[in-house]
Design a protein around this motif. Structure first.
Motif, PDB file in Angstrom:
ATOM      1  N   HIS A 158      -2.553 -12.828  -2.210  1.00 31.26           N
ATOM      2  CA  HIS A 158      -3.224 -12.179  -3.332  1.00 31.26           C
ATOM      3  C   HIS A 158      -4.465 -11.400  -2.927  1.00 31.26           C
ATOM      4  O   HIS A 158      -4.790 -10.397  -3.565  1.00 31.26           O
ATOM      5  CB  HIS A 158      -3.575 -13.223  -4.390  1.00 31.26           C
ATOM      6  CG  HIS A 158      -2.386 -13.675  -5.172  1.00 31.26           C
ATOM      7  ND1 HIS A 158      -2.379 -14.821  -5.935  1.00 31.26           N
ATOM      8  CD2 HIS A 158      -1.141 -13.132  -5.306  1.00 31.26           C
ATOM      9  CE1 HIS A 158      -1.193 -14.965  -6.504  1.00 31.26           C
ATOM     10  NE2 HIS A 158      -0.438 -13.964  -6.133  1.00 31.26           N
ATOM     11  N   LEU A 159      -5.181 -11.823  -1.904  1.00 30.73           N
ATOM     12  CA  LEU A 159      -6.376 -11.087  -1.517  1.00 30.73           C
ATOM     13  C   LEU A 159      -6.034  -9.675  -1.068  1.00 30.73           C
ATOM     14  O   LEU A 159      -6.669  -8.699  -1.488  1.00 30.73           O
ATOM     15  CB  LEU A 159      -7.113 -11.828  -0.395  1.00 30.73           C
ATOM     16  CG  LEU A 159      -7.882 -13.089  -0.797  1.00 30.73           C
ATOM     17  CD1 LEU A 159      -8.545 -13.700   0.428  1.00 30.73           C
ATOM     18  CD2 LEU A 159      -8.926 -12.789  -1.853  1.00 30.73           C
ATOM     19  N   ASP A 160      -5.020  -9.538  -0.213  1.00 30.84           N
ATOM     20  CA  ASP A 160      -4.618  -8.210   0.255  1.00 30.84           C
ATOM     21  C   ASP A 160      -4.027  -7.385  -0.885  1.00 30.84           C
ATOM     22  O   ASP A 160      -4.259  -6.178  -0.975  1.00 30.84           O
ATOM     23  CB  ASP A 160      -3.601  -8.327   1.391  1.00 30.84           C
ATOM     24  CG  ASP A 160      -4.247  -8.761   2.695  1.00 30.84           C
ATOM     25  OD1 ASP A 160      -5.486  -8.755   2.774  1.00 30.84           O
ATOM     26  OD2 ASP A 160      -3.496  -9.099   3.636  1.00 30.84           O
ATOM     27  N   ARG A 161      -3.258  -8.029  -1.741  1.00 29.77           N
ATOM     28  CA  ARG A 161      -2.659  -7.304  -2.861  1.00 29.77           C
ATOM     29  C   ARG A 161      -3.732  -6.818  -3.828  1.00 29.77           C
ATOM     30  O   ARG A 161      -3.638  -5.702  -4.363  1.00 29.77           O
ATOM     31  CB  ARG A 161      -1.650  -8.198  -3.581  1.00 29.77           C
ATOM     32  CG  ARG A 161      -0.388  -8.467  -2.763  1.00 29.77           C
ATOM     33  CD  ARG A 161       0.428  -9.596  -3.341  1.00 29.77           C
ATOM     34  NE  ARG A 161       0.909  -9.294  -4.678  1.00 29.77           N
ATOM     35  CZ  ARG A 161       1.510 -10.200  -5.459  1.00 29.77           C
ATOM     36  NH1 ARG A 161       1.662 -11.441  -5.024  1.00 29.77           N
ATOM     37  NH2 ARG A 161       1.930  -9.860  -6.653  1.00 29.77           N
ATOM     38  N   ARG A 162      -4.748  -7.624  -4.058  1.00 30.19           N
ATOM     39  CA  ARG A 162      -5.823  -7.202  -4.947  1.00 30.19           C
ATOM     40  C   ARG A 162      -6.580  -6.021  -4.359  1.00 30.19           C
ATOM     41  O   ARG A 162      -6.926  -5.081  -5.074  1.00 30.19           O
ATOM     42  CB  ARG A 162      -6.778  -8.371  -5.180  1.00 30.19           C
ATOM     43  CG  ARG A 162      -7.950  -8.022  -6.080  1.00 30.19           C
ATOM     44  CD  ARG A 162      -8.797  -9.236  -6.369  1.00 30.19           C
ATOM     45  NE  ARG A 162      -9.892  -8.912  -7.255  1.00 30.19           N
ATOM     46  CZ  ARG A 162     -10.753  -9.793  -7.745  1.00 30.19           C
ATOM     47  NH1 ARG A 162     -10.619 -11.065  -7.419  1.00 30.19           N
ATOM     48  NH2 ARG A 162     -11.723  -9.418  -8.538  1.00 30.19           N
ATOM     49  N   SER A 163      -6.833  -6.064  -3.066  1.00 37.37           N
ATOM     50  CA  SER A 163      -7.526  -4.961  -2.415  1.00 37.37           C
ATOM     51  C   SER A 163      -6.721  -3.676  -2.520  1.00 37.37           C
ATOM     52  O   SER A 163      -7.260  -2.599  -2.775  1.00 37.37           O
ATOM     53  CB  SER A 163      -7.779  -5.310  -0.945  1.00 37.37           C
ATOM     54  OG  SER A 163      -8.379  -4.233  -0.260  1.00 37.37           O
ATOM     55  N   GLY A 164      -5.386  -3.793  -2.348  1.00 40.10           N
ATOM     56  CA  GLY A 164      -4.531  -2.613  -2.449  1.00 40.10           C
ATOM     57  C   GLY A 164      -4.513  -2.028  -3.848  1.00 40.10           C
ATOM     58  O   GLY A 164      -4.556  -0.810  -4.039  1.00 40.10           O
ATOM     59  N   ALA A 165      -4.471  -2.898  -4.866  1.00 42.34           N
ATOM     60  CA  ALA A 165      -4.468  -2.429  -6.248  1.00 42.34           C
ATOM     61  C   ALA A 165      -5.773  -1.732  -6.592  1.00 42.34           C
ATOM     62  O   ALA A 165      -5.793  -0.690  -7.271  1.00 42.34           O
ATOM     63  CB  ALA A 165      -4.232  -3.603  -7.204  1.00 42.34           C
ATOM     64  N   ALA A 166      -6.878  -2.292  -6.127  1.00 42.30           N
ATOM     65  CA  ALA A 166      -8.178  -1.690  -6.394  1.00 42.30           C
ATOM     66  C   ALA A 166      -8.291  -0.327  -5.724  1.00 42.30           C
ATOM     67  O   ALA A 166      -8.783   0.635  -6.331  1.00 42.30           O
ATOM     68  CB  ALA A 166      -9.289  -2.619  -5.901  1.00 42.30           C
ATOM     69  N   SER A 167      -7.815  -0.210  -4.487  1.00 40.66           N
ATOM     70  CA  SER A 167      -7.892   1.057  -3.774  1.00 40.66           C
ATOM     71  C   SER A 167      -7.054   2.127  -4.451  1.00 40.66           C
ATOM     72  O   SER A 167      -7.476   3.290  -4.585  1.00 40.66           O
ATOM     73  CB  SER A 167      -7.433   0.871  -2.320  1.00 40.66           C
ATOM     74  OG  SER A 167      -8.280  -0.029  -1.638  1.00 40.66           O
TER      75      SER A 167
END
Length: 255
Positions: A144-153
């Motif tokens: 989830h941490l990487d996925r959240r970063s990708g969604a925010a970007s």
């Protein structure tokens, strides 16, 4: 109150804090897990500890002795990418910290799950502690941490591009990007909380704890409702997700 050794958290990356379906038709927010024939019976609810901070601390230590090897085993079994399953569990013993649990990784990608003393003190039994541990570990296993970063970007790029197309200056574009990053990360977080509730319940159950009893913790925290930009699902959604996970394991549909 017994004090746990504090871990200096400076330098940790990607902090992710939290306030843990059927295969043929997975419900929104439920990770797809392989069906198995093994059935697990829901264990009896854990009895309440004495209701003091010291009793909660002792219960926490006992729970971690069982949860730590289970979390590692479940991570190795369920990970879909080469992530580290060498978890470190820490307690933040700084005074005046709000009740909280978090999951992050260090610079080498090693997962860290942390709890504040105030959160531990508010738990009433071993099931509640195990549920929180499983939920936070699930965030790492589900990436989830990487996925959240990708969604925010992605959202930042979209709003920044729109601001530029409509003639915004550099300041306006930067503000649009900041808004997009915030909205992007918040929009997806409710589904990820439900995913972590689902998998976290299974992890706790496989360790011998009762996640339905553990999820009663939700009854004592404010209900975030179902606001469009809320970062957490409603209490009813989360309790229903836990029941769904337990039902799937009891029926042998998932492990």
């Amino acid at each position: 109150m017994n004090r746990f050794p504090a871990l200096i958290l400076a330098g940790l990356l990607g902090l992710g804090a939290c306030a843990p379906m059927p295969m043929d038709a997975p419900a929104p927010g439920g990770p797809v897990l392989a069906p198995v024939a093994t059935r697990v019976t829901l264990p009896p609810a854990a009895t309440a500890h004495q209701g003091t901070p010291d009793a909660a601390a002792r219960t926490f230590v006992q729970v971690m002795r069982r949860m730590e090897p289970t979390v590692r085993e479940e991570c190795l079994l369920r990970r879909t990418r080469p992530i580290s399953c060498d978890f470190t569990f820490v307690v933040d013993d700084r005074p005046n910290q709000e009740p909280n649990a978090f999951q992050t990784v260090d610079r080498n990608g090693r997962p860290i799950v942390g709890f504040t003393l105030s959160l531990i003190a508010q738990t009433r039994n071993a099931d509640e502690i195990a549920f929180v541990v499983g939920h936070e570990a699930a965030h790492h296993i589900l990436n989830h941490l990487d996925r959240r970063s990708g969604a925010a970007s992605a959202a930042a790029v979209v709003l920044g591009t729109l601001a530029s197309a409509y003639g915004g200056d550099a300041g306006a574009i930067e503000r649009a990007q900041q808004i997009g990053a915030n909205v992007g990360s918040r929009y997806y977080s409710r589904d990820w909380e439900l995913e972590a509730d689902y998998l976290g319940s299974i992890i706790a159950l496989n360790a011998g704890y009762n996640p339905i009893n553990g999820a009663r913790l939700f009854e004592r925290i404010p209900d975030p409702g179902n606001h469009i930009l809320g970062t957490h699902p409603s209490r009813a959604q989360r309790i229903a997700q836990v029941s769904r996970a337990v039902g799937d394991v009891e029926s042998g549909r998932v492990r």
